[in-house]
Design a protein around this motif. Structure first.
Motif, PDB file in Angstrom:
ATOM      1  N   ASP A 184       0.899  -1.199   0.172  1.00  0.00           N
ATOM      2  CA  ASP A 184       0.167   0.004  -0.094  1.00  0.00           C
ATOM      3  C   ASP A 184       0.808   1.284  -0.123  1.00  0.00           C
ATOM      4  O   ASP A 184       1.961   1.158  -0.165  1.00  0.00           O
ATOM      5  N   PHE A 185       0.336   2.311  -0.175  1.00  0.00           N
ATOM      6  CA  PHE A 185       0.927   3.734  -0.116  1.00  0.00           C
ATOM      7  C   PHE A 185       1.111   4.053   1.352  1.00  0.00           C
ATOM      8  O   PHE A 185       2.051   4.694   1.822  1.00  0.00           O
ATOM      9  N   ALA A 186       0.287   3.557   2.275  1.00  0.00           N
ATOM     10  CA  ALA A 186       0.579   3.802   3.803  1.00  0.00           C
ATOM     11  C   ALA A 186      -0.394   2.752   4.422  1.00  0.00           C
ATOM     12  O   ALA A 186      -1.289   2.177   3.916  1.00  0.00           O
ATOM     13  N   PHE A 237       3.634  -0.697  11.301  1.00  0.00           N
ATOM     14  CA  PHE A 237       4.189  -2.030  10.820  1.00  0.00           C
ATOM     15  C   PHE A 237       5.651  -1.600  10.311  1.00  0.00           C
ATOM     16  O   PHE A 237       5.856  -0.696   9.837  1.00  0.00           O
ATOM     17  N   ARG A 238       6.444  -2.506  10.154  1.00  0.00           N
ATOM     18  CA  ARG A 238       7.728  -2.457   9.557  1.00  0.00           C
ATOM     19  C   ARG A 238       7.312  -1.984   8.008  1.00  0.00           C
ATOM     20  O   ARG A 238       6.238  -2.793   7.369  1.00  0.00           O
ATOM     21  N   LYS A 239       8.233  -1.287   7.359  1.00  0.00           N
ATOM     22  CA  LYS A 239       7.999  -0.724   5.962  1.00  0.00           C
ATOM     23  C   LYS A 239       9.017  -0.879   5.176  1.00  0.00           C
ATOM     24  O   LYS A 239      10.208  -0.570   5.410  1.00  0.00           O
ATOM     25  N   THR A 240       8.827  -1.306   3.972  1.00  0.00           N
ATOM     26  CA  THR A 240       9.904  -1.514   2.927  1.00  0.00           C
ATOM     27  C   THR A 240       9.318  -0.950   1.643  1.00  0.00           C
ATOM     28  O   THR A 240       8.531  -1.583   1.146  1.00  0.00           O
ATOM     29  N   GLN A 241      10.218  -0.073   1.106  1.00  0.00           N
ATOM     30  CA  GLN A 241       9.573   0.349  -0.196  1.00  0.00           C
ATOM     31  C   GLN A 241       9.771  -0.469  -1.353  1.00  0.00           C
ATOM     32  O   GLN A 241      11.002  -1.210  -1.566  1.00  0.00           O
ATOM     33  N   ILE A 242       8.626  -0.728  -2.192  1.00  0.00           N
ATOM     34  CA  ILE A 242       8.710  -1.494  -3.112  1.00  0.00           C
ATOM     35  C   ILE A 242       8.477  -0.842  -4.575  1.00  0.00           C
ATOM     36  O   ILE A 242       7.883   0.245  -4.452  1.00  0.00           O
ATOM     37  N   LYS A 253       4.017   9.105  -6.031  1.00  0.00           N
ATOM     38  CA  LYS A 253       3.965   8.399  -5.028  1.00  0.00           C
ATOM     39  C   LYS A 253       4.723   7.438  -4.220  1.00  0.00           C
ATOM     40  O   LYS A 253       5.552   6.719  -5.261  1.00  0.00           O
ATOM     41  N   LYS A 254       4.987   6.818  -2.986  1.00  0.00           N
ATOM     42  CA  LYS A 254       5.824   5.803  -2.845  1.00  0.00           C
ATOM     43  C   LYS A 254       5.063   4.608  -2.087  1.00  0.00           C
ATOM     44  O   LYS A 254       3.873   5.018  -1.615  1.00  0.00           O
ATOM     45  N   PHE A 255       5.294   3.311  -2.863  1.00  0.00           N
ATOM     46  CA  PHE A 255       4.488   2.261  -2.432  1.00  0.00           C
ATOM     47  C   PHE A 255       5.517   1.328  -1.502  1.00  0.00           C
ATOM     48  O   PHE A 255       6.751   1.100  -1.744  1.00  0.00           O
ATOM     49  N   SER A 256       4.817   0.530  -0.745  1.00  0.00           N
ATOM     50  CA  SER A 256       5.643  -0.295   0.351  1.00  0.00           C
ATOM     51  C   SER A 256       5.107  -1.518   0.545  1.00  0.00           C
ATOM     52  O   SER A 256       3.772  -1.805   0.546  1.00  0.00           O
ATOM     53  N   TYR A 289       4.215  -3.680   3.605  1.00  0.00           N
ATOM     54  CA  TYR A 289       4.229  -3.703   5.263  1.00  0.00           C
ATOM     55  C   TYR A 289       4.279  -5.021   5.749  1.00  0.00           C
ATOM     56  O   TYR A 289       3.491  -5.916   5.215  1.00  0.00           O
ATOM     57  N   GLY A 290       5.135  -5.240   6.761  1.00  0.00           N
ATOM     58  CA  GLY A 290       5.331  -6.423   7.440  1.00  0.00           C
ATOM     59  C   GLY A 290       6.743  -6.909   7.626  1.00  0.00           C
ATOM     60  O   GLY A 290       7.819  -6.359   7.268  1.00  0.00           O
ATOM     61  N   ILE A 291       6.905  -8.189   8.035  1.00  0.00           N
ATOM     62  CA  ILE A 291       8.169  -8.700   8.302  1.00  0.00           C
ATOM     63  C   ILE A 291       8.928  -8.878   6.900  1.00  0.00           C
ATOM     64  O   ILE A 291       8.463  -8.818   5.908  1.00  0.00           O
ATOM     65  N   LYS A 292      10.362  -8.789   7.195  1.00  0.00           N
ATOM     66  CA  LYS A 292      11.311  -9.100   5.962  1.00  0.00           C
ATOM     67  C   LYS A 292      10.882 -10.589   5.269  1.00  0.00           C
ATOM     68  O   LYS A 292      10.812 -11.666   5.950  1.00  0.00           O
ATOM     69  N   PRO A 293      10.928 -10.506   3.925  1.00  0.00           N
ATOM     70  CA  PRO A 293      10.855 -11.765   3.250  1.00  0.00           C
ATOM     71  C   PRO A 293      11.686 -12.973   3.767  1.00  0.00           C
ATOM     72  O   PRO A 293      11.204 -14.321   3.937  1.00  0.00           O
ATOM     73  N   GLN A 294      12.781 -12.602   4.106  1.00  0.00           N
ATOM     74  CA  GLN A 294      13.796 -13.629   4.560  1.00  0.00           C
ATOM     75  C   GLN A 294      13.326 -14.055   5.862  1.00  0.00           C
ATOM     76  O   GLN A 294      13.260 -15.393   6.040  1.00  0.00           O
ATOM     77  N   TRP A 295      12.752 -13.283   6.942  1.00  0.00           N
ATOM     78  CA  TRP A 295      12.103 -13.839   8.237  1.00  0.00           C
ATOM     79  C   TRP A 295      11.008 -14.863   7.729  1.00  0.00           C
ATOM     80  O   TRP A 295      10.826 -15.959   8.486  1.00  0.00           O
ATOM     81  N   PHE A 296      10.303 -14.629   6.758  1.00  0.00           N
ATOM     82  CA  PHE A 296       9.256 -15.322   6.447  1.00  0.00           C
ATOM     83  C   PHE A 296       9.384 -16.542   5.843  1.00  0.00           C
ATOM     84  O   PHE A 296       8.990 -17.866   6.439  1.00  0.00           O
TER      85      PHE A 296
END
Ligand code: SF4
Length: 465
Positions: free
Chosen positions: A17-19, A71-76, A87-90, A92-99
């Motif tokens: 999402d954007f936010a 939430f943790r946020k990582t721009q994508i 706009k910036k799109f992100s 939200y949530g845990i790192k893919p590596q952790w998942f």
């Protein structure tokens, strides 16, 4: 018939999402299914891609006093077609590596259930299922939830889910588990739902469950304890809504209003408070105060008599006309801290273009009752709809002024076009995007039905006013 109990993994997917912010958002449907399965002897694991308290999180994420937090946020990358929005799109949530590591650490599941919420978070669901399939390519993934129900065909085409289901999952559990594992779940007293248009795609050959009852009290409490930390508890005392607003999918998703008994809800609140130290509760109901004398008042009286020191929040709007002096007094005494009212507009005229849910005197009376009960201005917000197809922003501006004048907070609620709602076809016709192409174009941050830059500038002025 297989008798070994299966292992089922439940996954709450990432948000794209954007936010995004955790406004008391938990996947209650998925956690209810997890609780049912656990009660029936099935081994259940849970991975929450939105976990704010993941053990690998280096610094504890900020928690507000009421349990909310970021939430943790990582721009994508921006989605196709929205590259030029600036706009910036992100994610939200845990790192893919952790998942990935969490998926690898659990015992291999027999089925993976993934839920979904906002329709425009579709690509987050898609990415989650892709990540699941990288680790478990041969394990069936079942996708349910709101996006899956409202955009069924899109989800079936655009995710790697092996099965996409519509509607509440309880009554579909037995068939799904049997189909993929051969295990015969004792459906016993799982509630029935009566939803037109519900189908289990891909398992149409499986007959329905017999011996259904229609009593939400028969459901176990959602398995919130599967989370790493419980900072608040969502509570649902009812499903469905007696209204059918043109922009809302409540009546499509839950056509009948069904209630839990006040005793059952009270037991749940006591359970989370005494067993897990929970103080903050968010009511998710669409219709908490409807027929309050028989339901909500009895619940509030029990909470008051218990002397538990609790805080309650109503992120889903309360029905204004149900806020009597008694309702306001009981809510105040029970510990309600955040009141949100479903106002939509202060155009109370009978000939206004959208349905009238509340009359002018009902609105002002409700505010008077809330204030007389002891609520402060900053605790009371009124949702005002903004960005509807063809909406005249003069009305929104006038509504903001009326609400401010009434001494409470105007909260602009940006319109999201939702399939299967009466307003959807207007939205599709009037949108600057092709809403049928991808749900991402319905994201309310994009104001899909506001077409002039002048109106967009005006909305941001209103937002900051
Ligand atoms: S917007 Fe609120 S009142 Fe209207 S149908 Fe939806 S849940 Fe009910």
């Amino acid at each position: 018939m297989k008798t070994d109990s299966p292992h089922i993994l439940c996954v709450n997917p990432w948000i794209h999402d954007f936010a995004a912010f955790d406004f008391w958002a938990k996947p209650l449907g998925l956690l209810t299914l997890a609780a049912i399965m656990r009660e029936k002897g099935i081994t259940v694991s849970y991975i929450d891609c939105l976990d704010r308290f993941h053990p690998r999180e280096p610094s504890q994420m900020k928690v507000l006093w009421d349990g909310r937090g970021p939430f943790r946020k990582t721009q994508i990358d921006l989605p196709q077609g929205l590259e030029n929005t600036g706009k910036k799109f992100s994610r939200y949530g845990i790192k893919p590596q952790w998942f990935k590591e969490d998926l690898e650490q659990i015992n291999k599941p027999d089925i993976i259930f993934v839920t979904s919420l906002m329709t425009y978070w579709a690509s987050g669901v898609q990415e989650t299922i892709e990540a699941v399939k990288e680790v478990y390519p041969d394990i069936p993934v079942v996708l349910g939830g709101i996006y899956a129900s409202l955009c069924h065909d899109h989800a079936a085409k655009n995710t790697l889910a092996d099965l996409v289901i519509k509607g509440p999952g309880e009554h579909q559990l037995k068939n799904i588990i049997q189909k993929f594992t051969g295990f015969e779940l004792d459906a016993g007293n799982l509630p029935d739902v009566n939803i037109p248009d519900v189908e289990i795609s891909g398992v149409s050959d499986v007959p329905g469950i017999s011996n259904r009852v229609n009593d939400l009290d028969d459901l176990p409490f959602p398995a919130l304890d599967l989370q790493n930390k419980i900072v608040y508890a969502p509570v649902l005392t009812s499903r469905g809504c007696p209204f059918s607003c043109e922009y809302c999918a409540s009546s499509y998703l839950e056509p009948k209003l069904r209630r839990r008994s006040p005793e059952n809800v009270f037991k749940e609140i006591e359970h989370w408070h005494y067993s897990h130290g929970v103080k903050n509760f968010a009511f998710y109901d669409d219709a908490l105060l409807v027929n309050a004398g028989k339901y909500a008042f009895l619940l509030f009286e029990k909470i008051i008599a218990s002397k538990m020191d609790l805080f309650f929040h109503t992120p889903n709007a309360l029905h204004i006309r149900e806020i009597t002096r008694k309702a306001a007094d009981l809510m105040f005494e029970a510990g309600f801290k955040t009141i949100r009212l479903g106002l939509e507009t202060t155009d109370f005229s009978a000939d206004r273009s959208h349905d009238v849910k509340v009359a002018e005197n009902e609105f002002f009376n409700a505010i008077a009752h809330l204030k007389a009960a002891g609520f402060e201005e900053k605790q009371i917000g009124a949702y005002l709809l903004c960005g509807l197809p063809g909406q005249n922003l003069d009305d929104v501006e006038a509504s903001v002024q009326v609400v401010k004048h009434a001494g409470i907070i105007p909260v602009l609620a940006y319109y999201t076009p939702i399939p299967h709602t009466p307003m959807w076809s207007d939205a599709v016709k009037q949108s600057k995007f092709n809403l049928l192409e991808h749900p991402v174009f319905t994201n309310n941050t994009l104001f899909p039905c506001v077409n002039s830059s002048r109106d967009l500038a005006r909305i941001s002025q209103l937002k900051n006013s």
